[in-house]
Motif scaffolding. Structure first.
Motif, PDB file in Angstrom:
ATOM      1  N   ALA A 398       0.831  -1.207   0.000  1.00  0.00           N
ATOM      2  CA  ALA A 398       0.000   0.000   0.000  1.00  0.00           C
ATOM      3  C   ALA A 398       0.870   1.263   0.000  1.00  0.00           C
ATOM      4  N   ILE A 399       2.004   1.212   0.691  1.00  0.00           N
ATOM      5  CA  ILE A 399       2.939   2.339   0.682  1.00  0.00           C
ATOM      6  C   ILE A 399       3.513   2.525  -0.721  1.00  0.00           C
ATOM      7  N   ALA A 400       3.887   1.400  -1.352  1.00  0.00           N
ATOM      8  CA  ALA A 400       4.422   1.467  -2.709  1.00  0.00           C
ATOM      9  C   ALA A 400       3.382   2.034  -3.676  1.00  0.00           C
ATOM     10  N   GLU A 401       2.120   1.626  -3.512  1.00  0.00           N
ATOM     11  CA  GLU A 401       1.046   2.142  -4.374  1.00  0.00           C
ATOM     12  C   GLU A 401       0.967   3.663  -4.291  1.00  0.00           C
ATOM     13  N   ARG A 402       1.036   4.188  -3.081  1.00  0.00           N
ATOM     14  CA  ARG A 402       0.906   5.643  -2.895  1.00  0.00           C
ATOM     15  C   ARG A 402       2.131   6.378  -3.455  1.00  0.00           C
ATOM     16  N   LEU A 403       3.315   5.821  -3.237  1.00  0.00           N
ATOM     17  CA  LEU A 403       4.530   6.458  -3.751  1.00  0.00           C
ATOM     18  C   LEU A 403       4.547   6.461  -5.278  1.00  0.00           C
ATOM     19  N   LEU A 404       4.159   5.334  -5.879  1.00  0.00           N
ATOM     20  CA  LEU A 404       4.147   5.248  -7.347  1.00  0.00           C
ATOM     21  C   LEU A 404       3.137   6.238  -7.939  1.00  0.00           C
ATOM     22  N   SER A 405       2.026   6.459  -7.238  1.00  0.00           N
ATOM     23  CA  SER A 405       1.026   7.409  -7.743  1.00  0.00           C
ATOM     24  C   SER A 405       1.542   8.841  -7.694  1.00  0.00           C
ATOM     25  N   SER A 499     -10.514  -4.584   4.086  1.00  0.00           N
ATOM     26  CA  SER A 499     -11.196  -3.625   3.211  1.00  0.00           C
ATOM     27  C   SER A 499     -10.285  -3.069   2.117  1.00  0.00           C
ATOM     28  N   TYR A 500      -9.004  -3.404   2.174  1.00  0.00           N
ATOM     29  CA  TYR A 500      -8.061  -2.883   1.179  1.00  0.00           C
ATOM     30  C   TYR A 500      -8.210  -3.653  -0.133  1.00  0.00           C
ATOM     31  N   ARG A 501      -8.463  -2.943  -1.203  1.00  0.00           N
ATOM     32  CA  ARG A 501      -8.563  -3.554  -2.531  1.00  0.00           C
ATOM     33  C   ARG A 501      -7.211  -3.454  -3.210  1.00  0.00           C
ATOM     34  N   ILE A 502      -6.554  -4.568  -3.349  1.00  0.00           N
ATOM     35  CA  ILE A 502      -5.161  -4.587  -3.807  1.00  0.00           C
ATOM     36  C   ILE A 502      -5.106  -4.369  -5.313  1.00  0.00           C
ATOM     37  N   PRO A 503      -4.461  -3.279  -5.755  1.00  0.00           N
ATOM     38  CA  PRO A 503      -4.399  -2.994  -7.195  1.00  0.00           C
ATOM     39  C   PRO A 503      -3.240  -3.729  -7.854  1.00  0.00           C
ATOM     40  N   SER A 504      -3.229  -3.711  -9.155  1.00  0.00           N
ATOM     41  CA  SER A 504      -2.104  -4.236  -9.919  1.00  0.00           C
ATOM     42  C   SER A 504      -1.051  -3.137 -10.021  1.00  0.00           C
ATOM     43  N   LEU A 505       0.199  -3.453  -9.682  1.00  0.00           N
ATOM     44  CA  LEU A 505       1.267  -2.461  -9.717  1.00  0.00           C
ATOM     45  C   LEU A 505       2.420  -2.942 -10.603  1.00  0.00           C
ATOM     46  N   PRO A 506       3.091  -2.014 -11.274  1.00  0.00           N
ATOM     47  CA  PRO A 506       4.231  -2.377 -12.132  1.00  0.00           C
ATOM     48  C   PRO A 506       5.528  -2.446 -11.319  1.00  0.00           C
ATOM     49  N   ASP A 544       2.743  -9.040 -12.488  1.00  0.00           N
ATOM     50  CA  ASP A 544       3.192  -9.909 -13.571  1.00  0.00           C
ATOM     51  C   ASP A 544       4.011 -11.062 -13.005  1.00  0.00           C
ATOM     52  N   ALA A 545       3.669 -12.283 -13.393  1.00  0.00           N
ATOM     53  CA  ALA A 545       4.326 -13.476 -12.841  1.00  0.00           C
ATOM     54  C   ALA A 545       5.836 -13.436 -13.030  1.00  0.00           C
ATOM     55  N   GLY A 546       6.278 -12.859 -14.135  1.00  0.00           N
ATOM     56  CA  GLY A 546       7.714 -12.777 -14.382  1.00  0.00           C
ATOM     57  C   GLY A 546       8.419 -11.794 -13.473  1.00  0.00           C
ATOM     58  N   ALA A 547       7.665 -10.931 -12.787  1.00  0.00           N
ATOM     59  CA  ALA A 547       8.257  -9.949 -11.887  1.00  0.00           C
ATOM     60  C   ALA A 547       8.289 -10.438 -10.442  1.00  0.00           C
ATOM     61  N   ILE A 548       7.877 -11.697 -10.211  1.00  0.00           N
ATOM     62  CA  ILE A 548       7.889 -12.270  -8.858  1.00  0.00           C
ATOM     63  C   ILE A 548       9.041 -13.261  -8.764  1.00  0.00           C
ATOM     64  N   HIS A 549       9.967 -12.996  -7.876  1.00  0.00           N
ATOM     65  CA  HIS A 549      11.124 -13.859  -7.684  1.00  0.00           C
ATOM     66  C   HIS A 549      10.910 -14.641  -6.380  1.00  0.00           C
ATOM     67  N   ALA A 550      10.584 -15.912  -6.499  1.00  0.00           N
ATOM     68  CA  ALA A 550      10.272 -16.729  -5.320  1.00  0.00           C
ATOM     69  C   ALA A 550      11.543 -17.386  -4.799  1.00  0.00           C
TER      70      ALA A 550
END
Length: 583
Positions: A398-405, A499-506, A544-550
């Motif tokens: 959620a912090i990243a979402e706000r900073l990116l916006s 209640s947080y609706r998780i958006p898609s982020l780049p 994006d699945a390719g952006a997730i490093h497990a």
């Protein structure tokens, strides 16, 4: 003379030991299994423990009963199919034991007597066994008690042998000697904070230990150094903070924070209180100089800026800082040990739990905005780097979402074993209450566990904790008010999360996931493998699945950060990922 052991569920006798003529009386074993009987020492996942390690004792063979009459649920819990012998059944005794070097079993008490301290489940019997190996100790018992600061500590009560001599004028000599003895044999979290000397253990009229008659520890029970009065404003302020947090009345300038029972959570609280007084230092300073006068010599006395709630874990580094976001219980104590093992060249900060308004329910968006104010006082511009354990990772998102916006750059996101949240449900809050009470109580007896399962739906958290206290699962002097306050804040965090609706982020995410399931006990034949998508833990639905490093980390959700060996692996993995993002 023989010593026979066995529960009614295994036809009374399961093991036997014959006393040899040269027996010295130091440890009375319960021996070896009798004919047509098999015994196993298993860990929490149903796997055999290493030789000499403590495990729960399971009994198999011809003497095992069929179950409990008209109690199918309890029968299913206690009587299981053996994963070791086809067609055999095992009875789960709830007793703890270990193998001695000669192959005999040593009984160490009930797992009902387990205590939970700082996230670790501890068998007091194992500590007692080690204490009684010391020449000065004839008898001992170990309990968990709250100190004056409201924190749970292990307290050892010892009856000394003549070799210990008199304790008159000895200060903390006995405590220092026994602490050193245990520290060489047990992990730090199993070493008691205080060692109370008694002439004899108090007993009830039935000959059992009278726990209520055990006295609270005095200052003499702690490993205090030779007393010297704190000197100057900084030493005096630190000594007052230590006394309040550690529950010790008089702190001297030669005393050692960790030898008096300090640990990471108390260190975090000390940093916060010191910061409020204008004492500026980091967790690294404390770990390097845990003696009061040495720590005081490194502290700057100054007017603290408005970001005083931020904990400086590691103050220096040439790379952008790494901010750890607090979890739903506001705990960031794990960060101190984790940062100490990291080899990335960056400063590390633990962010504060955002304030909660009783009138207006908090939202994740509002929490993120509050936390960003503190972040920008340390780092006005990006690129920003975040890490979060469990639900703390979702707040980091959620912090990243706000900073990116706001057109800021977020270059690193470390998720430590967190799944994408599912649909909101009142059941999750009930589970939170149940797990909260279980966490406070440690291991519960079957009777109270049944009460807890039945009453979670109807009772408030205050009533559940009061029931736990009435049944003895919590100590009579346990601070229920503090627990209720913490739960209410955690529940507010949980409602905001739902209640947080998780958006898609780049963004890219490093998901450090636990390689073992979190379970109190799962038989090997019932453990299911993780499916192929599980390492991403659902985040490929919004990223994006390719952006997730497990990245797998040994341990389960709890032990991946609490176990020192697992934590070292996690720290190295995070450091490697941090370095990789700079290349």
């Amino acid at each position: 003379m023989v010593n026979a052991y066995g529960p009614t569920e295994a036809t009374v006798c399961a093991t036997i030991w014959t006393c040899p003529a040269d027996f010295n009386g130091s440890v009375v074993p319960i021996g070896r299994p009798i004919a047509n009987t098999r015994v196993y020492l298993l860990d929490g996942h149903g796997a055999p423990v290493p030789f000499g390690a403590v495990g729960e004792l399971y009994i198999g063979g011809a003497g095992v009963a069929r179950g409990y009459l008209n109690r199918p649920e309890l029968t299913a819990e206690r009587f299981i199919a053996s994963p070791f012998v086809e067609g055999d059944r095992l009875y789960r005794t709830g007793d703890l034991a270990r193998y001695l070097p000669d192959g005999n079993l040593e009984f160490l008490g009930r797992n009902d007597d387990q205590v939970k301290i700082r996230g670790y489940r501890i068998e007091p019997g194992e500590i007692v066994a080690r204490l009684c190996e010391h020449a000065w100790v004839r008898e001992a018992v170990v309990l968990a008690r709250q100190n004056g600061g409201g924190h749970k500590h292990l307290i050892a009560y010892v009856v000394c042998a003549p070799e210990a001599g008199s304790d008159e004028g000895g200060g903390g000599a006995l405590a220092g000697a026994l602490r050193a003895h245990l520290s060489a044999r047990l992990p730090d979290y199993m070493v008691p904070s205080a060692f109370v000397r008694l002439a004899a253990l108090p007993l009830t009229v039935n000959g059992k230990l009278d726990r209520n008659a055990l006295p609270a520890p005095s200052d003499q029970a702690y490993a205090l150094a030779a007393y010297q009065l704190p000197q100057g404003e900084v030493e005096t302020a630190l000594a007052q903070i230590w006394a309040e947090l550690l529950g010790v009345e008089r702190i001297g300038r030669n005393d050692h924070f960790f030898e008096l029972g300090g640990y990471s959570l108390l260190a975090v609280q000390m940093l916060g209180r010191a910061s409020n007084l204008g004492l500026s230092f980091s967790a690294t300073d404390l770990f390097r100089a845990p003696v009061l006068k040495e720590l005081a010599s490194q502290i700057c006395l100054q007017v603290q800026p408005s970001n005083s709630a931020v904990i400086s874990v590691r103050p220096n580094g040439s790379q952008p800082p790494l901010f750890f976001v607090p979890s739903g219980f506001g705990d960031c104590s794990y960060v101190l040990g984790l940062a100490a093992e990291m080899d990335a060249d960056c400063s590390v900060y633990a962010l504060p739990w955002p304030p909660f308004d009783d009138v207006r329910p908090p939202t994740f968006e509002a929490m993120a905005a509050e936390v960003i104010v503190a972040i920008k006082q340390i780092q006005p511009r990006g690129p920003y780097r975040f890490a979060g354990y469990s639900s703390g990772a979702i707040l980091a998102y959620a912090i990243a979402e706000r900073l990116l916006s706001s057109d800021e750059v977020v270059s690193f996101m470390a998720f430590i074993d967190v799944s994408l949240p599912g649909a909101s449900s009142n059941a999750s809050l009930k589970n939170l209450a149940r797990e909260f009470v279980l966490d406070r109580c440690g291991t519960l007896r079957d009777e109270y566990r049944e009460v807890l399962e039945r009453d979670t739906e109807q009772c408030s958290i205050s009533e559940l904790l009061e029931k736990a206290q009435q049944t003895g699962a919590l100590a009579p002097d346990h601070d229920l008010h503090s627990d209720v306050s913490m739960y209410q804040r955690a529940a507010a965090f949980q409602r905001a999360l739902q209640s947080y609706r998780i958006p898609s982020l780049p963004i890219e995410i490093y998901q450090f996931y636990a390689s073992e399931p979190l379970s109190r006990w799962v038989p090997p034949d019932k453990q299911s493998g993780r499916d192929a998508n599980l390492p991403k833990l659902g985040w490929d639905l919004v990223v994006d699945a390719g952006a997730i490093h497990a990245v797998p980390v040994p341990g389960n959700h709890a032990t991946m950060v609490s176990n020192p060996e697992n934590r070292q692996v996690l720290a190295h993995a995070i450091s490697t990922a941090l370095i990789g993002t700079l290349e």
